[in-house]
Design a protein around this motif. Structure first.
Motif, PDB file in Angstrom:
ATOM      1  N   GLY A   7       0.778  -1.225   0.000  1.00 58.81           N
ATOM      2  CA  GLY A   7       0.000   0.000   0.000  1.00 58.81           C
ATOM      3  C   GLY A   7       0.806   1.270   0.000  1.00 58.81           C
ATOM      4  N   PHE A   8       2.023   1.246  -0.542  1.00 59.44           N
ATOM      5  CA  PHE A   8       2.820   2.462  -0.584  1.00 59.44           C
ATOM      6  C   PHE A   8       3.215   2.768  -2.012  1.00 59.44           C
ATOM      7  CE2 PHE A   8       5.170  -1.180   1.096  1.00 59.44           C
ATOM      8  CZ  PHE A   8       5.977  -1.477   0.023  1.00 59.44           C
ATOM      9  N   ALA A   9       3.498   4.035  -2.258  1.00 60.00           N
ATOM     10  CA  ALA A   9       3.816   4.459  -3.617  1.00 60.00           C
ATOM     11  C   ALA A   9       5.194   3.997  -4.042  1.00 60.00           C
ATOM     12  CB  ALA A   9       3.729   5.988  -3.716  1.00 60.00           C
ATOM     13  N   ARG A  10       6.145   4.050  -3.116  1.00 55.62           N
ATOM     14  CA  ARG A  10       7.499   3.619  -3.420  1.00 55.62           C
ATOM     15  C   ARG A  10       7.857   2.429  -2.543  1.00 55.62           C
ATOM     16  NH1 ARG A  10      11.035   7.011  -6.037  1.00 55.62           N
ATOM     17  NH2 ARG A  10      10.222   9.040  -6.647  1.00 55.62           N
ATOM     18  N   PRO A  11       8.649   1.486  -3.061  1.00 58.05           N
ATOM     19  CA  PRO A  11       9.058   0.359  -2.221  1.00 58.05           C
ATOM     20  C   PRO A  11      10.005   0.831  -1.140  1.00 58.05           C
ATOM     21  CG  PRO A  11      10.223   0.322  -4.321  1.00 58.05           C
ATOM     22  CD  PRO A  11       9.183   1.404  -4.420  1.00 58.05           C
ATOM     23  N   PRO A  12      10.022   0.159   0.018  1.00 58.08           N
ATOM     24  CA  PRO A  12      10.943   0.547   1.075  1.00 58.08           C
ATOM     25  C   PRO A  12      12.380   0.375   0.635  1.00 58.08           C
ATOM     26  CG  PRO A  12       9.944  -1.572   1.557  1.00 58.08           C
ATOM     27  CD  PRO A  12       9.228  -1.013   0.368  1.00 58.08           C
ATOM     28  N   VAL A  55      13.827  -6.186  15.541  1.00 61.83           N
ATOM     29  CA  VAL A  55      14.713  -6.327  14.399  1.00 61.83           C
ATOM     30  C   VAL A  55      16.125  -6.020  14.859  1.00 61.83           C
ATOM     31  CG1 VAL A  55      15.265  -5.554  12.068  1.00 61.83           C
ATOM     32  CG2 VAL A  55      12.886  -5.626  12.818  1.00 61.83           C
ATOM     33  N   ILE A  56      17.052  -6.940  14.630  1.00 59.75           N
ATOM     34  CA  ILE A  56      18.435  -6.734  15.040  1.00 59.75           C
ATOM     35  C   ILE A  56      19.016  -5.528  14.315  1.00 59.75           C
ATOM     36  CG2 ILE A  56      20.757  -7.729  14.981  1.00 59.75           C
ATOM     37  CD1 ILE A  56      19.549 -10.448  15.306  1.00 59.75           C
ATOM     38  N   GLY A  57      19.689  -4.678  15.052  1.00 64.04           N
ATOM     39  CA  GLY A  57      20.336  -3.522  14.455  1.00 64.04           C
ATOM     40  C   GLY A  57      19.469  -2.283  14.406  1.00 64.04           C
ATOM     41  N   GLY A  58      18.238  -2.356  14.927  1.00 56.88           N
ATOM     42  CA  GLY A  58      17.385  -1.178  14.970  1.00 56.88           C
ATOM     43  C   GLY A  58      16.759  -0.796  13.653  1.00 56.88           C
ATOM     44  N   ALA A  59      16.639  -1.747  12.722  1.00 54.50           N
ATOM     45  CA  ALA A  59      16.076  -1.427  11.408  1.00 54.50           C
ATOM     46  C   ALA A  59      14.561  -1.306  11.428  1.00 54.50           C
ATOM     47  CB  ALA A  59      16.493  -2.493  10.390  1.00 54.50           C
ATOM     48  N   LEU A  64       8.885  -0.288   9.363  1.00 54.91           N
ATOM     49  CA  LEU A  64       7.478  -0.165   9.723  1.00 54.91           C
ATOM     50  C   LEU A  64       6.765   1.040   9.125  1.00 54.91           C
ATOM     51  CD1 LEU A  64       7.308  -1.404  13.416  1.00 54.91           C
ATOM     52  CD2 LEU A  64       6.889  -2.637  11.301  1.00 54.91           C
ATOM     53  N   PRO A  65       7.388   2.227   9.017  1.00 58.34           N
ATOM     54  CA  PRO A  65       6.649   3.359   8.439  1.00 58.34           C
ATOM     55  C   PRO A  65       6.131   3.104   7.033  1.00 58.34           C
ATOM     56  CG  PRO A  65       8.597   4.149   9.582  1.00 58.34           C
ATOM     57  CD  PRO A  65       8.705   2.650   9.535  1.00 58.34           C
ATOM     58  N   LYS A  68       1.782   0.805   5.838  1.00 60.36           N
ATOM     59  CA  LYS A  68       0.646   1.579   6.331  1.00 60.36           C
ATOM     60  C   LYS A  68      -0.504   0.693   6.801  1.00 60.36           C
ATOM     61  CE  LYS A  68       2.849   5.290   5.047  1.00 60.36           C
ATOM     62  NZ  LYS A  68       3.507   6.159   6.039  1.00 60.36           N
ATOM     63  N   THR A  69      -0.666  -0.477   6.188  1.00 63.10           N
ATOM     64  CA  THR A  69      -1.821  -1.312   6.512  1.00 63.10           C
ATOM     65  C   THR A  69      -1.723  -1.951   7.893  1.00 63.10           C
ATOM     66  OG1 THR A  69      -0.746  -3.171   5.384  1.00 63.10           O
ATOM     67  CG2 THR A  69      -2.285  -1.840   4.095  1.00 63.10           C
ATOM     68  N   ILE A  70      -0.533  -1.924   8.511  1.00 63.19           N
ATOM     69  CA  ILE A  70      -0.387  -2.525   9.836  1.00 63.19           C
ATOM     70  C   ILE A  70      -1.284  -1.830  10.851  1.00 63.19           C
ATOM     71  CG2 ILE A  70       1.231  -2.837  11.757  1.00 63.19           C
ATOM     72  CD1 ILE A  70       3.390  -3.438   9.794  1.00 63.19           C
ATOM     73  N   ASN A  71      -1.474  -0.529  10.692  1.00 60.31           N
ATOM     74  CA  ASN A  71      -2.247   0.249  11.655  1.00 60.31           C
ATOM     75  C   ASN A  71      -3.741   0.281  11.350  1.00 60.31           C
ATOM     76  OD1 ASN A  71       0.124   1.024  13.087  1.00 60.31           O
ATOM     77  ND2 ASN A  71       0.531   2.614  11.549  1.00 60.31           N
TER      78      ASN A  71
END
Length: 232
Positions: A7-12, A55-59, A64-65, A68-71
């Motif tokens: 659900g996002f315009a650009r891939p992470p 997530v190891i390393g604080g990623a 998560l941002p 969007k559908t998680i929330n």
């Protein structure tokens, strides 16, 4: 099911190609390179908030941002969604099967095995070469002929993604040519599939979605890649 939101315009910025292209490092920071005993965790659990995803390393803050559908709240399907068993039975009999035209590629593995990669016909001419690539890993005995796989495929294509279904040995009419069969612990095929797809589309970010056994294989593969990257 292991799934990435579409659900996002650009891939992470992080994907299966993170070892070569992404700036998102899976290498843990010095602060995270220590062993914490169970007693320490229990002692601090009353004071510190324990996140449901680690997530190891604080990623986590980078991943998560984008999802969007998680929330979003869960909305049950009308009438049938009130009970998970009824919903499962209903979809087994009445769920539609989208008509998708595939182009099959048989990939010969290093041990002389064979897996079938089903690409959507016409995508090579329709999509730019740098379009993100989504690898779908069906569940046990599943393949490109399953309804849930095709529905996910269509949703991804609507977002401009190039999609390929990874049919394991003996699944989706894929031939069995060796005594080695697919399983949750066998990562040889997924490793070769990711490498093959990455070499075919070197300018694209790679992503994957897995269901059930396919999700198990995917998570184990990501864990193996992370361990290898940490020890490099």
């Amino acid at each position: 099911m292991t799934i990435a939101s579409l659900g996002f315009a650009r891939p992470p910025s992080c994907s299966l190609r993170h070892l070569k292209q992404s700036n998102c490092s899976l290498k843990p920071s010095k602060a995270s390179r220590h062993l914490t005993s169970a007693a320490d965790i229990m002692a601090n659990s009353s004071n510190d908030h324990h996140p449901s995803l680690e997530v190891i390393g604080g990623a986590m803050e980078k991943f998560l941002p984008a999802f969007k559908t998680i929330n979003l709240p869960y909305t049950p399907y009308p009438i049938f969604g009130w009970n998970r068993h009824v919903e499962t039975i209903f979809t087994a009999f009445f769920r539609s099967l989208p008509d998708v035209r595939f182009r099959r590629e048989c990939l010969r593995t290093k041990d002389n095995g064979a897996v079938a990669l089903d690409w959507v016909g016409g995508d090579d001419s329709r999509l730019p070469s740098e379009s993100p690539v989504l690898i779908l890993l069906p569940g046990l005995t599943g393949g490109s002929g399953d309804a849930y796989v095709r529905h996910m495929l269509l949703r991804a294509r609507d977002k401009g993604w190039r999609v390929v279904v990874f049919n394991s040995r003996g699944c989706g009419d894929s031939p069995v040519t060796t005594p080695q069969f697919y399983s949750a612990s066998f990562l040889g095929d997924i490793s070769e599939v990711v490498a093959h797809v990455g070499n075919r589309y070197p300018r694209s970010n790679l992503y994957a979605v897995g269901w059930s056994l396919g999700a198990n294989i995917l998570v184990r593969y990501l864990g193996q890649v992370m361990v290898l990257h940490i020890h490099v």
